[in-house]
Motif scaffolding. Structure first.
Motif, short mmCIF file in Angstrom:
data_model
loop_
_atom_site.label_atom_id
_atom_site.label_comp_id
_atom_site.label_asym_id
_atom_site.label_seq_id
_atom_site.Cartn_x
_atom_site.Cartn_y
_atom_site.Cartn_z
N LEU A 25 -6.95 -8.05 -6.63
CA LEU A 25 -6.97 -7.54 -7.00
C LEU A 25 -6.78 -6.96 -8.63
O LEU A 25 -6.75 -6.03 -9.14
CB LEU A 25 -5.55 -6.89 -6.83
N TRP A 26 -7.10 -8.27 -9.16
CA TRP A 26 -6.93 -7.70 -10.73
C TRP A 26 -8.86 -7.03 -10.85
O TRP A 26 -8.68 -6.61 -12.06
CB TRP A 26 -7.38 -9.51 -11.48
N GLN A 27 -9.31 -6.97 -10.08
CA GLN A 27 -10.43 -6.53 -10.36
C GLN A 27 -10.79 -5.00 -10.12
O GLN A 27 -11.06 -4.11 -10.87
CB GLN A 27 -11.72 -6.95 -9.17
N LYS A 28 -9.77 -4.72 -9.25
CA LYS A 28 -9.45 -3.03 -9.10
C LYS A 28 -8.30 -2.94 -8.14
O LYS A 28 -8.35 -4.09 -7.10
CB LYS A 28 -10.56 -1.87 -9.27
N PRO A 29 -8.05 -2.13 -7.41
CA PRO A 29 -6.85 -1.78 -6.97
C PRO A 29 -7.51 -1.85 -5.47
O PRO A 29 -8.70 -0.94 -5.12
CB PRO A 29 -6.72 0.09 -7.01
N MET A 30 -7.14 -2.09 -4.11
CA MET A 30 -7.60 -1.74 -3.06
C MET A 30 -6.59 -2.03 -1.54
O MET A 30 -5.67 -2.12 -1.88
CB MET A 30 -8.59 -3.21 -2.42
N HIS A 31 -7.28 -1.92 -0.37
CA HIS A 31 -6.58 -1.76 0.64
C HIS A 31 -6.65 -2.82 0.92
O HIS A 31 -8.00 -3.77 0.66
CB HIS A 31 -6.71 -0.80 1.48
N PRO A 32 -5.52 -3.68 1.74
CA PRO A 32 -5.98 -4.86 2.28
C PRO A 32 -7.20 -5.43 3.10
O PRO A 32 -7.95 -6.18 2.65
CB PRO A 32 -4.64 -4.78 3.96
N TYR A 33 -7.75 -4.07 4.12
CA TYR A 33 -9.09 -4.81 4.37
C TYR A 33 -10.45 -5.04 3.38
O TYR A 33 -10.86 -5.33 4.06
CB TYR A 33 -9.57 -3.52 5.04
N GLU A 34 -10.51 -3.82 2.51
CA GLU A 34 -11.34 -3.48 1.53
C GLU A 34 -11.12 -5.27 0.22
O GLU A 34 -11.99 -5.87 0.55
CB GLU A 34 -11.19 -2.95 0.14
N GLU B 95 -5.34 6.36 0.57
CA GLU B 95 -6.20 6.56 1.29
C GLU B 95 -5.78 7.89 2.59
O GLU B 95 -5.57 6.50 3.67
CB GLU B 95 -7.71 6.26 0.80
N ARG B 96 -7.05 9.05 3.34
CA ARG B 96 -6.35 8.66 4.32
C ARG B 96 -8.06 9.78 4.51
O ARG B 96 -8.63 10.54 3.85
CB ARG B 96 -5.71 10.04 4.42
N GLN B 97 -9.50 9.19 5.29
CA GLN B 97 -10.15 10.01 5.56
C GLN B 97 -10.54 10.56 7.20
O GLN B 97 -10.51 10.12 7.78
CB GLN B 97 -11.40 9.14 5.96
N GLY B 98 -10.94 12.03 7.31
CA GLY B 98 -10.71 12.48 7.93
C GLY B 98 -9.38 12.48 9.85
O GLY B 98 -8.37 12.01 9.05
N ASN B 99 -10.08 11.69 10.60
CA ASN B 99 -8.93 11.28 11.46
C ASN B 99 -8.13 9.93 11.60
O ASN B 99 -7.44 9.46 12.60
CB ASN B 99 -9.45 11.29 12.96
N ARG B 100 -9.17 9.19 10.36
CA ARG B 100 -8.71 7.61 10.69
C ARG B 100 -7.54 7.26 9.89
O ARG B 100 -7.19 8.09 9.49
CB ARG B 100 -9.67 7.56 9.73
N PRO B 101 -6.42 6.32 10.06
CA PRO B 101 -5.25 5.57 9.67
C PRO B 101 -5.03 5.84 8.48
O PRO B 101 -6.28 5.71 7.91
CB PRO B 101 -5.04 4.76 10.23
N GLU B 102 -3.97 6.37 8.10
CA GLU B 102 -3.56 6.21 6.10
C GLU B 102 -4.04 4.57 6.09
O GLU B 102 -3.47 3.81 6.64
CB GLU B 102 -2.50 6.82 6.03
N ARG B 103 -5.02 4.30 4.57
CA ARG B 103 -5.22 2.89 4.45
C ARG B 103 -3.91 3.22 2.82
O ARG B 103 -4.13 3.62 2.06
CB ARG B 103 -6.57 2.66 3.69
N THR B 104 -3.36 1.90 2.57
CA THR B 104 -2.66 1.95 1.48
C THR B 104 -3.00 1.32 0.81
O THR B 104 -3.31 0.50 0.85
CB THR B 104 -0.82 1.46 2.24
N VAL B 105 -3.26 1.69 -0.89
CA VAL B 105 -4.10 0.97 -1.56
C VAL B 105 -3.08 -0.07 -2.61
O VAL B 105 -1.93 0.83 -2.60
CB VAL B 105 -5.02 1.84 -3.08
N TYR B 106 -3.65 -0.84 -2.68
CA TYR B 106 -2.32 -1.77 -3.83
C TYR B 106 -3.17 -2.52 -5.25
O TYR B 106 -4.14 -2.38 -5.05
CB TYR B 106 -1.72 -3.25 -3.32
N GLY B 107 -2.24 -2.35 -6.15
CA GLY B 107 -2.81 -2.74 -6.97
C GLY B 107 -1.12 -4.18 -7.83
O GLY B 107 -0.49 -3.90 -7.66
#
Length: 206
Positions: free
Chosen positions: A20-29, A69-81
Motif C-alpha cells: 500500500l506504500w506504492q499506492k492505495p489498492m483493494h485487497p484483491y489488487e 469502486e464499482r464497475q458495472g454489476n460487479r460487487p463494490e471493491r473497497t480501496v485502502y490506503g
C-alpha cells in the motif's frame, strides 16, 4: 537494541503495508501485486487471510478506506490506503528488522537439536537425501537468478540473492557435517552409535 513490540507482528501485515506504500489498492489488487512482484517467495502469504489482515490494520488505524469502486454489476471493491500512522509503523518496523538481528527458530534447527533419537547411520542416509535436494535447489536457484538479472534491476532481487546464499551455506554445512559422521571424527559419535546398538546410555550423555 531490542526490536519494539508491534501492534501487529504478522509478516503478511508488513507485506501489505509495503504494498500500500506504492499506492492505495483493494485487497484483491494487493494479492495480485504481491504475487506479481514475487513476494510469495520471501513471505508466507495466505491469500485467504489477507482480508483479515487488512481489517486488522484498519482497526489499528494503520490503513483507511480511500475509495469504493464499482464497475458495472460487479460487487463494490473497497480501496485502502496508508494512514500517517501506517507509514510511520511501516518505516519503524522495517528499520527494526533491518538493524536488529532476531533469533528465529527454523524447524531444521529443532530437528538437529534432537537428532540423537536417530541411529547415526539413519541420519547419514537422511542428511544425504537432504544434501541431494539442496544441491538441486542451489543449482536451480542460481540459474533462475541469472535469468532474472537479465530483466530486473538487482535492487529488486536482493531477497532472492539472500535466499540462495542461505541455501548455499546450509548445503556446505550439511556436507561437512555428513563427512564428520561418516569419518567418525564427530566427537561423541561412537558413544551415540553404541547407545543405539546396546541401549546403554553413555556416561558422557547422562
Amino acid at each position: 537494541m531490542a526490536v519494539k513490540r508491534r501492534k501487529l507482528g504478522n509478516p503478511l501485515a508488513l507485506a501489505v503495508l509495503a504494498t500500500l506504500w506504492q499506492k492505495p489498492m483493494h485487497p484483491y489488487e494487493i494479492a495480485q501485486t504481491l504475487r506479481r512482484q514475487g513476494k510469495d517467495s520471501s513471505t508466507k502469504i495466505n491469500y485467504g487471510s489477507l482480508y483479515t489482515v487488512v481489517q486488522s490494520l484498519q482497526k489499528h488505524g494503520l490503513v483507511e478506506i480511500t475509495d469504493v469502486e464499482r464497475q458495472g454489476n460487479r460487487p463494490e471493491r473497497t480501496v485502502y490506503g496508508l494512514t500517517d500512522a501506517g507509514r510511520e509503523e511501516l518505516t519503524e518496523w522495517l528499520s527494526d528488522l533491518m538493524a536488529v538481528p532476531v533469533k528465529e527458530y527454523p524447524i531444521f534447527e529443532t530437528a538437529l537439536s534432537v537428532m540423537g533419537v536417530l541411529h547415526p547411520d539413519d541420519l547419514v542416509r537422511l542428511l544425504q537425501e537432504r544434501l541431494n535436494t539442496l544441491e538441486v535447489q542451489v543449482a536451480s536457484g542460481r540459474g533462475a537468478l541469472e535469468k532474472l538479472y537479465e530483466t530486473l534491476p538487482r535492487l529488486f532481487l536482493v531477497e532472492t540473492e539472500y535466499q540462495l546464499h542461505m541455501l548455499q551455506a546450509q548445503t556446505e554445512w550439511v556436507r561437512g557435517f555428513l563427512e564428520e559422521i561418516q569419518q567418525g571424527t564427530l566427537p561423541g559419535v561412537d558413544a551415540w552409535r553404541r547407545y543405539h546398538e546396546t541401549g546403554e546410555l553413555p556416561d558422557e550423555f547422562s
